[in-house]
Write a protein that holds these residues in place. Structure first.
Motif, short mmCIF file in Angstrom:
data_model
loop_
_atom_site.label_atom_id
_atom_site.label_comp_id
_atom_site.label_asym_id
_atom_site.label_seq_id
_atom_site.Cartn_x
_atom_site.Cartn_y
_atom_site.Cartn_z
N PHE A 55 0.83 -1.22 0.00
CA PHE A 55 0.00 0.00 0.00
C PHE A 55 0.86 1.26 0.00
O PHE A 55 0.49 2.28 -0.58
N GLY A 56 2.01 1.18 0.65
CA GLY A 56 2.94 2.31 0.61
C GLY A 56 3.41 2.54 -0.82
O GLY A 56 3.48 3.67 -1.30
N GLU A 57 3.68 1.44 -1.51
CA GLU A 57 4.17 1.57 -2.88
C GLU A 57 3.07 2.13 -3.79
O GLU A 57 3.33 2.95 -4.67
N ALA A 110 -6.65 9.80 1.83
CA ALA A 110 -6.30 8.49 2.41
C ALA A 110 -4.85 8.46 2.89
O ALA A 110 -4.35 7.41 3.29
N ALA A 111 -4.18 9.61 2.84
CA ALA A 111 -2.74 9.64 3.12
C ALA A 111 -2.33 9.01 4.46
O ALA A 111 -1.36 8.28 4.51
N PRO A 112 -3.06 9.27 5.56
CA PRO A 112 -2.59 8.71 6.83
C PRO A 112 -2.42 7.19 6.78
O PRO A 112 -1.44 6.67 7.29
N TYR A 113 -3.35 6.50 6.13
CA TYR A 113 -3.25 5.03 6.05
C TYR A 113 -2.07 4.63 5.18
O TYR A 113 -1.29 3.73 5.49
N LEU A 154 3.67 2.88 4.31
CA LEU A 154 4.96 3.26 3.73
C LEU A 154 6.08 3.17 4.76
O LEU A 154 7.13 2.57 4.54
N MET A 155 5.83 3.76 5.93
CA MET A 155 6.85 3.79 6.97
C MET A 155 7.16 2.38 7.45
O MET A 155 8.31 1.99 7.60
N ALA A 156 6.09 1.60 7.70
CA ALA A 156 6.29 0.25 8.20
C ALA A 156 7.14 -0.54 7.21
O ALA A 156 8.13 -1.18 7.58
N GLY A 157 6.78 -0.45 5.93
CA GLY A 157 7.49 -1.21 4.90
C GLY A 157 8.96 -0.80 4.79
O GLY A 157 9.86 -1.63 4.74
N LEU A 216 5.32 14.04 3.97
CA LEU A 216 5.32 13.15 2.82
C LEU A 216 6.72 13.02 2.24
O LEU A 216 7.16 11.92 1.85
N ALA A 217 7.46 14.13 2.20
CA ALA A 217 8.84 14.10 1.69
C ALA A 217 9.65 13.14 2.55
O ALA A 217 10.43 12.33 2.05
N PHE A 218 9.43 13.20 3.86
CA PHE A 218 10.17 12.35 4.78
C PHE A 218 9.85 10.88 4.52
O PHE A 218 10.73 10.04 4.44
N SER A 219 8.57 10.57 4.34
CA SER A 219 8.25 9.15 4.21
C SER A 219 8.48 8.63 2.80
O SER A 219 8.67 7.43 2.62
N SER A 220 8.49 9.50 1.79
CA SER A 220 8.66 8.98 0.43
C SER A 220 10.08 9.15 -0.10
O SER A 220 10.46 8.50 -1.07
N SER A 221 10.88 10.02 0.51
CA SER A 221 12.23 10.34 0.00
C SER A 221 12.20 10.76 -1.45
O SER A 221 13.13 10.48 -2.20
N SER A 222 11.15 11.39 -1.88
CA SER A 222 11.11 11.81 -3.28
C SER A 222 10.40 13.15 -3.42
O SER A 222 9.21 13.26 -3.16
#
Ligand code: ASP
Length: 455
Positions: free
Chosen positions: A27-29, A230-233, A238-241, A305-311
């Motif tokens: 789901f993160g992906e 839906a971003a929080p979910y 994303l973080m967990a993965g 979002l930048a922090f969790s996606s690195s993009s």
């Protein structure tokens, strides 16, 4: 995000890593994919729509010059700050001397094999005091992962590229090719050209085109809203993965954070100074209408979002929304300044490249003089402009900086283990820098960026 971190620790602890990777990580992906696919058409339509709303090309030229000079200035500032910090903290000199001597010998052997001059005139290979160590040295880059090895070879072969190649690369050969490759600079080039041509075309004839572009733009904005609802979910997944992938045992996870500590500290100190001192100062001086507290509150969704996606590229749709809706910067300016910023303005990345190169040199007991450090300023600036706004792009471009100062690009393997968390932090800075400059440019155009009450 916090729950994702907690979940990753717990699942590593209880051996649920595979479950997390199989059922949560996808789901993160999906989240990143959604944002990245929206980013390209959003940039395309929002730039065309912004330019046609500006209504005059003079203003466009002025905006372009202001934006690019502000981006260049902050990047040079970031690289210089990085160099100052790494020369004060000297993270590489804190490693045990025996290790540095061994690394040094392997560097000299590399230089001899590649006919590169030795940087600082020291020569341990022909020094009898070190003769007993030769042959016993450990290469610093013995365990080079394949992708770094391939990139290093590729980067070396590109060494002789023409200086203006980046300009050539900006011009698409084929519009659809640029869209298919998600080549942001080519899409921006096309959008600006198309927008200007649209401005100069007979009104009657192109009215439906303008309407179509505005309509498509607003549809893509809606899509961002939907994804963000839906971003929080998604961010939890994303973080967990990411954390589960980073380490498969709690001690390894801790190891990542604690090893290379001084190096990480130098980069993080620099990034923190940019976010908490340099940008607030710029805002205070140039955009007094916007308190930096409201600034941070306004752009925090993009930062998270930048922090969790690195993009920065995946974050772009959200950055555009935050800057427009929460800081009150007009769409004409934000849709022009931010996409360019996401690709060319990477203050965090440039600071990290400067710190990284000097740290690696220190670790190998190689002293870089002032001229060599100034070369780093120049190449790190160019390398950060050339870095794609995706995870780890800065690491790959650091090889270019190493090559330009005549050091082995394979050295990046040393900092590889710790790169992801640093990438997460530098991407936050990259995005914050873009939002700061967007507010500055808006202010200089007579707008009054101010916190819009959050609903
Ligand atoms: N991940 C960074 C970004 O997208 C680039 C980098 O420094 O690797 O902004």
């Amino acid at each position: 995000m916090l729950l994702g971190v907690i979940w990753s620790f717990v699942s590593i602890w209880l051996g649920w890593g595979d479950f997390t990777l199989a059922w949560i990580d996808p789901f993160g992906e999906i989240f990143i994919r959604l944002l990245r696919f929206i980013a390209i058409p959003l940039v395309l339509f929002s730039i065309i729509s912004g330019i046609t709303d500006l209504g005059d090309t003079q203003k466009l030229g002025r905006l372009g010059i202001k934006t690019l000079s502000a981006y260049l200035l902050t990047t040079v500032l970031a690289v210089s700050l990085g160099l100052v910090l790494v020369n004060i903290i000297k993270p590489g000199e804190r490693a045990p001397m025996e290790q540095r001597v061994q690394y040094r010998i392997s560097y000299e052997q590399w230089a001899a094999a590649n006919s590169e001059p030795i940087k600082d005139g020291r020569n341990l290979l022909s020094d009898p005091a070190y003769a007993h160590l030769i042959g016993a040295e450990k290469s610093s880059t013995a365990e080079l992962p394949d992708f770094v090895r391939e990139k290093a070879a590729e980067t070396k072969s590109e060494k002789g590229k023409r200086p203006l190649q980046f300009l050539v690369d900006m011009v698409p050969i084929n519009l659809f090719g640029a869209l298919v490759d998600s080549s942001m600079l080519q899409v921006i080039f096309f959008a600006i050209f198309f927008g200007v041509a649209l401005l100069f075309s007979p009104r009657e004839l192109v009215r439906p085109v303008k309407q179509f572009v505005d309509g498509a733009n607003s549809i893509f904005l809606r899509m961002v809203d939907a994804v963000m609802a839906a971003a929080p979910y998604f961010v939890f997944a994303l973080m967990a993965g990411i954390l589960v992938k980073m380490a498969d045992s709690p001690s390894a996870l801790w190891g990542i954070f604690s090893s290379l500590g001084w190096y990480a500290l130098s980069v993080l100190a620099g990034l923190a100074l940019l976010v908490y001192a340099v940008y607030p100062l710029l805002l205070r001086v140039f955009v007094p209408t916007l308190g930096y507290r409201s600034f941070f509150r306004g752009i925090s969704p993009a930062q998270l979002l930048a922090f969790s996606s690195s993009s920065s590229a995946a974050t772009l749709p959200v950055t555009m929304e935050c800057v427009r809706d929460n800081l009150g910067v007009s769409p004409q300016i934000s849709s022009f300044v931010l996409p360019i910023g996401a690709t060319v303005n990477m203050d965090g990345t440039s600071l990290y490249q400067a710190v990284g190169v000097v740290f690696l040199a220190q670790l190998h007991w190689v002293d870089l003089d002032l001229a060599q450090q100034l070369t780093i300023v120049l190449t790190a600036t160019l390398a950060s402009i050339g870095s794609a706004a995706v995870p780890s792009a800065g690491l790959i471009m650091m090889m270019v900086v190493l090559i330009s100062v005549g050091l082995p690009p394979e050295w990046v393997a040393i900092i590889l283990t710790i790169d992801r968390p640093i990438d997460m932090c530098r991407t936050v800075v990259n995005v914050t820098g873009d939002a700061t400059i967007a507010s500055l440019v808006a202010r200089s155009e007579g707008e009054e960026p101010r916190a819009v009450p959050l609903t």
